[in-house]
Design a protein around this motif. Structure first.
Motif, PDB file in Angstrom:
ATOM      1  N   ILE A 193       0.855  -1.184   0.000  1.00  9.23           N
ATOM      2  CA  ILE A 193       0.000   0.000   0.000  1.00  9.23           C
ATOM      3  C   ILE A 193       0.888   1.229   0.000  1.00  9.23           C
ATOM      4  O   ILE A 193       1.798   1.363   0.827  1.00  9.23           O
ATOM      5  CB  ILE A 193      -0.913   0.032   1.240  1.00  9.23           C
ATOM      6  N   ASP A 194       0.638   2.132  -0.927  1.00  9.39           N
ATOM      7  CA  ASP A 194       1.431   3.359  -1.008  1.00  9.39           C
ATOM      8  C   ASP A 194       0.488   4.551  -0.949  1.00  9.39           C
ATOM      9  O   ASP A 194      -0.214   4.847  -1.899  1.00  9.39           O
ATOM     10  CB  ASP A 194       2.236   3.388  -2.315  1.00  9.39           C
ATOM     11  N   ARG A 195       0.436   5.211   0.196  1.00  6.58           N
ATOM     12  CA  ARG A 195      -0.444   6.360   0.386  1.00  6.58           C
ATOM     13  C   ARG A 195       0.243   7.643  -0.063  1.00  6.58           C
ATOM     14  O   ARG A 195       1.443   7.809   0.083  1.00  6.58           O
ATOM     15  CB  ARG A 195      -0.806   6.517   1.861  1.00  6.58           C
ATOM     16  N   THR A 196      -0.555   8.554  -0.560  1.00  9.24           N
ATOM     17  CA  THR A 196      -0.097   9.915  -0.823  1.00  9.24           C
ATOM     18  C   THR A 196      -0.899  10.850   0.067  1.00  9.24           C
ATOM     19  O   THR A 196      -2.130  10.819   0.056  1.00  9.24           O
ATOM     20  CB  THR A 196      -0.305  10.301  -2.300  1.00  9.24           C
ATOM     21  N   PHE A 197      -0.212  11.642   0.866  1.00  9.67           N
ATOM     22  CA  PHE A 197      -0.907  12.588   1.728  1.00  9.67           C
ATOM     23  C   PHE A 197      -0.119  13.891   1.768  1.00  9.67           C
ATOM     24  O   PHE A 197       1.065  13.928   1.474  1.00  9.67           O
ATOM     25  CB  PHE A 197      -1.108  12.026   3.145  1.00  9.67           C
ATOM     26  N   PHE A 198      -0.814  14.973   2.135  1.00 11.15           N
ATOM     27  CA  PHE A 198      -0.249  16.314   2.064  1.00 11.15           C
ATOM     28  C   PHE A 198      -0.271  16.983   3.429  1.00 11.15           C
ATOM     29  O   PHE A 198      -0.976  16.554   4.341  1.00 11.15           O
ATOM     30  CB  PHE A 198      -1.043  17.171   1.069  1.00 11.15           C
TER      31      PHE A 198
END
Length: 577
Positions: free
Chosen positions: A101-106
């Motif tokens: 799982i590879d999340r992108t968050f800011f």
């Protein structure tokens, strides 16, 4: 109590048991951002509930939840008091690579600066934060675990005599070896050169890298009870042990499932609160961790397991009552931790009501009716409501002895502390309103809708989505300035100053207070209103009645409504028309 990866395994069942016993649970979240696409003038624009919900949904999908405060409030009707058990849970928005799982968050820079100014430790989230794998992410990584790894089968050319002969004679050699009787993995068949598998090989008898790969692949694909290994240039074929005889794919799936269960982390607590599926939670392992770390006197794991399973059954039959202050964004971010968010505000309302049949917004309670002599006259931030309750004859609120952090010091903008104050407001304000609601307290006079957007005269900011406690102020003689005088995160989105850079570290507690916290062994009578109030002084105050019972008609008027300033509708309702 701070919860990180270091103590989550030993505390998770304790938290679930507390939730099951709680009269209500107060919640507060800290996020890495709150505006999906910040634009000048956004904060002064009036929105519909659908428009505001869409913004909250986009923000929750873009930013990360970094900290959750869960306050379990247990009501003692006989002693007419409330036991408060606060948990401050740090979350890690990232995952180990093995989960696939590879999340992108800011991060929104002004929110980061605001939290940093108040001592928030962002590195702590990534180093010791508890993971929270959503339902959808769990299904994705489980599908990955059930997919066998891709293997590249070696293709043998038709004119590759050595390779074809090697494979044919290797099979014959292995079959002959097995026929003689192989009893355990201490026996082996050695393949060191082509002569070991062919009778009339010509030319070089050395096994090339290609030949070695053929041997390994042939055994792996055609002899599931055998294994191969290499040593000093030779290949050894052996019988697998009983454990190794299990399919490697099945073993890999089981190992991956254990990793998934661990990565679910904080969501196990959420699932317990909403009566969700806990069938894959390793409750026995968590029980053993709890007993080993915190309850060495408990000898029987089965006893603890039985109590935990009873708590889980109770939560399925009696869903958690959730309390917050100006909690629309909290609810949206909380729901996002479970899985994808619905598109419409109506679907959001239905989903939340199904998960939490009773929601209590202390901001709505504070603004629903004129509360006379102590009324805030429309001002409804967390600090203002708390200040308006200062002169109340308070019900006794007890901070259990195991929870020392908030005894003598405020930790504003920490989720655990802010939700603790929210819990206290819920107790004091509902006790006040329920005890003497006044002549205009009938359901018709409870303001749950607005034909016009609320104005500056009714609240300090018409588009403030959420309010926060001001910077902490340790109260000790002589009295310092009021701790109820500081900006909120949403104020910071308009303008961020450069003052007040002091970090609020727990080890900055004055020595005498720290010693008291360490030596105290009994429950502490606690209130966020006045830290100088002693237990004897509290006991001398005649207490108001307790909160109205949760099945009382009072909550038909004050429950399941969120005050949402800056919107056309003014109120978001759950479970109503």
């Amino acid at each position: 109590m701070d919860i990180t990866t270091a103590n989550f395994g030993g505390r998770v069942l304790e938290i679930i048991n507390d939730i099951a016993s709680a009269h209500f649970v107060a919640v507060d979240l800290e996020m890495s951002g709150i505006q999906p696409n910040p634009q000048p003038g956004d904060r002064r624009k009036t929105r519909t509930l659908q428009e505001l919900y869409t913004e909250a949904k986009q923000a929750a999908e873009k930013y990360a939840t970094l900290q959750v405060g869960l306050i379990c409030v247990i009501q003692d009707t006989n002693g007419k008091k409330y036991h408060v058990r606060p948990y401050n849970i740090t979350l890690n928005p990232s995952f180990e690579n093995s989960l696939g799982i590879d999340r992108t968050f800011f991060f929104q820079s002004r929110c980061v600066q605001f939290l940093k100014r108040h001592g928030f430790e962002f590195d702590k989230c990534l180093e010791v934060g508890v993971s929270c794998l959503s339902r959808e992410e769990k299904n994705q990584t489980r599908d990955l675990a059930n997919t066998p790894p891709t293997r590249m089968d070696l293709k043998i050319a038709e004119d590759d005599y050595d390779a074809l002969t090697l494979v044919d004679h290797l099979r014959a050699k292995i079959n002959e070896w097995i026929a003689k009787g192989v009893h355990d993995d201490s026996e082996s068949l050695c393949i060191s050169n082509l002569k070991d598998t062919t009778a009339d090989s010509t030319g070089s008898s050395t096994l090339t890298t290609y030949h070695r790969a053929l041997v390994h692949e042939t055994v792996r694909n055609e002899y599931p009870t055998l294994k191969t290994g290499s040593e000093n240039g030779a290949i050894f074929v052996k019988l697998k042990s009983n454990i190794e005889a299990e399919s490697l794919d099945s073993l890999r799936v089981r190992q991956h499932s254990a990793e998934i269960s661990k990565a679910v982390g904080f969501r196990w607590i959420l699932e317990a609160m909403v009566g969700g599926d806990l069938s894959h939670m390793d409750i026995r392992q968590y029980a053993m961790e709890t007993i080993r770390a915190y309850e060495p006197g408990v000898d029987n794991v089965m006893t603890y397991l039985a109590a935990t399973r009873k708590s889980l059954d109770n939560l399925k039959n009696r869903r958690t009552v959730l309390v917050g202050h100006n909690m629309l964004f909290d609810l949206v971010y909380l729901l996002a931790l479970l899985g994808p968010l619905p598109d419409s505000v109506e679907a959001f309302q239905a989903t939340i009501h199904k998960l939490f049949p009773l929601i209590i917004d202390t901001k709505f309670m504070a603004t629903a009716v004129e509360r006379s002599p102590n009324s805030t006259n429309g001002a409804s931030s967390l600090d203002q409501v708390m200040a308006s309750l200062k002169s109340n004859k308070i019900p006794t609120i007890v901070l259990d002895s195991a929870f020392k952090k908030y005894r003598r010091r405020a930790y504003a903008h920490e989720a655990g502390y802010d939700s603790s104050v929210t819990a206290e407001i819920a107790i004091l304000l509902s006790a006040e309103l329920g005890a003497d609601p006044g002549p205009e307290s009938d359901a018709e006079t409870v303001t749950d809708s607005q034909t016009e957007p609320l104005t500056e005269s009714q609240t300090e900011s018409p588009t403030r989505y959420r309010d926060w406690l001001p910077a902490p102020q340790v109260i000790s003689p002589p009295a310092g300035p009021s701790r109820f005088a500081h900006e909120t995160m949403f104020d910071v989105l308009g303008e961020l100053g450069d003052d007040d850079e002091t970090s609020q570290e727990e080890d900055e507690v004055p020595a005498n207070e720290e010693q008291e916290a360490e030596t105290a062994s009994e429950d502490y009578v606690w209130t966020a209103i006045d830290y100088a109030l002693s237990a004897s002084e509290v006991s001398s105050i005649p207490a108001l009645p307790l909160m109205p019972p949760l099945d009382d008609v009072f909550w038909s008027d004050y429950g399941n409504r969120l005050r949402v300033f800056g919107t056309v509708e003014g109120v978001l309702r759950f479970g109503g028309e």
